[in-house]
Design an enzyme around this catalytic site. Sequence first.
Site, mmCIF file in Angstrom:
data_model
loop_
_atom_site.group_PDB
_atom_site.id
_atom_site.type_symbol
_atom_site.label_atom_id
_atom_site.label_comp_id
_atom_site.label_asym_id
_atom_site.label_seq_id
_atom_site.Cartn_x
_atom_site.Cartn_y
_atom_site.Cartn_z
ATOM 1 N N ASP A 113 -49.769 -83.197 -16.234
ATOM 2 C CA ASP A 113 -48.927 -84.314 -15.833
ATOM 3 C C ASP A 113 -47.480 -84.044 -16.275
ATOM 4 O OD1 ASP A 113 -48.690 -87.219 -14.959
ATOM 5 O OD2 ASP A 113 -47.999 -87.377 -17.035
ATOM 6 N N GLU A 160 -47.863 -80.503 -12.238
ATOM 7 C CA GLU A 160 -47.093 -81.513 -11.526
ATOM 8 C C GLU A 160 -45.642 -81.135 -11.801
ATOM 9 O OE1 GLU A 160 -46.961 -86.331 -10.992
ATOM 10 O OE2 GLU A 160 -47.006 -85.556 -13.033
#
Length: 758
Positions: A397, A433
């Site tokens: 993330d 990401e």
Amino acid sequence: MSSAAEQEAVAAERATGDGRTAAVVGGARRAAPVPTVPVRPGRPTPLGARFRVGPDGVAGTNFALWAGGAEGVELCLFDERGRESRAPLTELTHEIWHGFVPGVLPGRRYGYRVHGRWDPWTGARWNPAKLLLDPYARAVDDARGNDFGRLPPEVYGHVRDWPEQHVADTVRDDRDSAPYVPKAVVVDDGGPDDEWAYDHRPKTPWADSVIYELHVKGFTQRHPGVPEELRGTYAGLAHPAAVEHLVRLGVTAVELLPVHQFAHEDHLLRRGLRNYWGYNSIGYFAPHAAYSASGTTGQQVGEFRRMVRALHAAGIEVILDVVYNHTAEAGELGPTLSLKGIDNRGYYRLQPDARRYADYTGCGNTLHVVQPQVLRLITDSLRYWVTEMGVDGFRFDLAAALARSMHDVDMLSPFLAVIAQDPVLRRVKLIAEPWDVGSGGYQVGAFPPLWTEWNDRYRNAVRDFWRHALPDVREMGYRLSGSSDLYAWGGRRPYASVNYVTAHDGFTLRDLVSYDRKHNEANGEGNRDGTDDNRSWNCGTEGETRDPDVQALRRRQLRNLLTTLLLSTGVPMLVAGDEMGRTQHGNNNAYCQDNELGWVDWSLLDDPEWRPLFELTSRLIALRHRHPVLRRRAFFSGRAHSADGLRDLAWFTPRGEEMTEGDWYAPAATLGMYLSGRDIPGRDENGAPVLDDSFLAVLHAGEQPVDFVLPGPPWAERYEVVVDTGREEQASAPGVEHRAGTAVTVPGRTVLLLRARP
């Protein structure tokens, strides 16, 4: 604290002239003395709590905690009734406080109290009144049933209700937090439950992968085939009824939304909500306790391992969505749960005004990955999940926040360098990401080899194409063929692009074709949360409707989006429930919806309106698995490799002619893509050249039908229809043939996939 005491503290603060105060609230933590337990020197490694039997035959647990700037550390042990005893750790080796406590067995709950200066202006926030979670805890007890579900004032290192808000976080709160926070648990590393000898990792090559993003709880909470007591748990996901769906669908990997122990934000709890997605980690080694059906005093570790083994036995890899960029302690006004109280300056990025946090994540804080102890925490955690918990990869993330050196994103940063040389981590699947919320944080296409990336440019292009909002088809051409403009460098391959149309964050696929605007009122934030850049189209009516024409158009658009995704070069990622028309009723930020809005509705599989969508999706995945031309390991060249001029990739206009440069720049709603199976890079398992069928995909996003002339030799003599998204049922589509050179009428908003016959 009395009013007089408050006034005295404020007066003292003002008298210093620099905004500082040494005021505290709460007085002594306990009236009665806390029992102490004997402790031996122990070892500084490994970090965390490790049960062992010493050379003298004495069983106990070694505790080791890095707390670089601390002045003292107390190990706090809790019995079954919650009574606390303490063991001061007096041994200090290389900034690691350690000790061996005889008689401490697996299942024992513990925490730390760390002593040091309270000086928030320099970033020092030590407060021994706060019980702290071990960053290396293998399990976290959820016996109170709250998994950090309450955030009373006692869990904050500062006084939340200080009358002068501009200095609220500088006033220390000395009330004991131990009764209000879960505890770490000593876990046995071996034992009869450790059966990794029977685990067989699938090891699916990247090019052959199909990823399925799911939430452990949301996937099984409403599943009728999973026993009620197992729904929403690791055991529920391991149940044959849940695994069967994944196998029938044909995916090769599940990507689990965060399963590290996480906490709930105070602003959600105040509104009666909870953090559902889990992007608020507080324990990087501990499986989230609330997902355990078997217990929370270490049983969750074995249950997670059994889930991994069950998925592996079905040929499915396990990828974890991990949140190492920030923690649940938020900014200076957040709670003190772990790292903030162990060594705030050693773990977090601080601003030049060290009272404040540098926030590249939008969540209040950012881990300082350049610091050796932080980098060690992350890499130790990653290796643990691979070697001892059996996982096969990670999706990071806000990975750009991890790649920052001092301030800027740096692809030679310590984090990326360590991953690249680590003998364990460089062999697993790594997905970035590739952005964060800081300056220069958007890094799509920039991560080094070994890494794949979420490709949001793919998502945007496909959404815009099917709502007929692209100015031309150049972007679509790149995205369908593997995004070579982003990834054809440094030896990267087409599978560096993780292609997706939807993810957990945003509209579901069904909502993407049903809503023009977000509808997040249930989140309690006045519909201000969530993105407004949805690139969606409601097909003429906002939200649910009984209009049969609108319903039919929406189902067709869903077929178009799924077909496009699964025919594109790269690694496709689906979101759980999209294959059966799951809806969140227009909520594009359901991170706090731990209810039927956020859970998969399995009744859709029995609905004749939505069952065909699942069948089409599984058929497309099976088609992808059968045909290597649809999952290439190298980029297309576009050059002729044989005397007849046949190329590995060619593009056609509706006239049946190859596209010219001008065609790429002209407004268009139709694109023909020819994929040749004659010259696929690589060799099969016998060393022979890889040969496959060739395909022509016709994507038509216009409202009206178009006549598309099928290219003749050398491309093909005739074409067989394989997929026709204009049909509700696909059973009658395959087998229909058309001669090359003839015009095929493609209905409005339709994908045709045709197999080229020589």
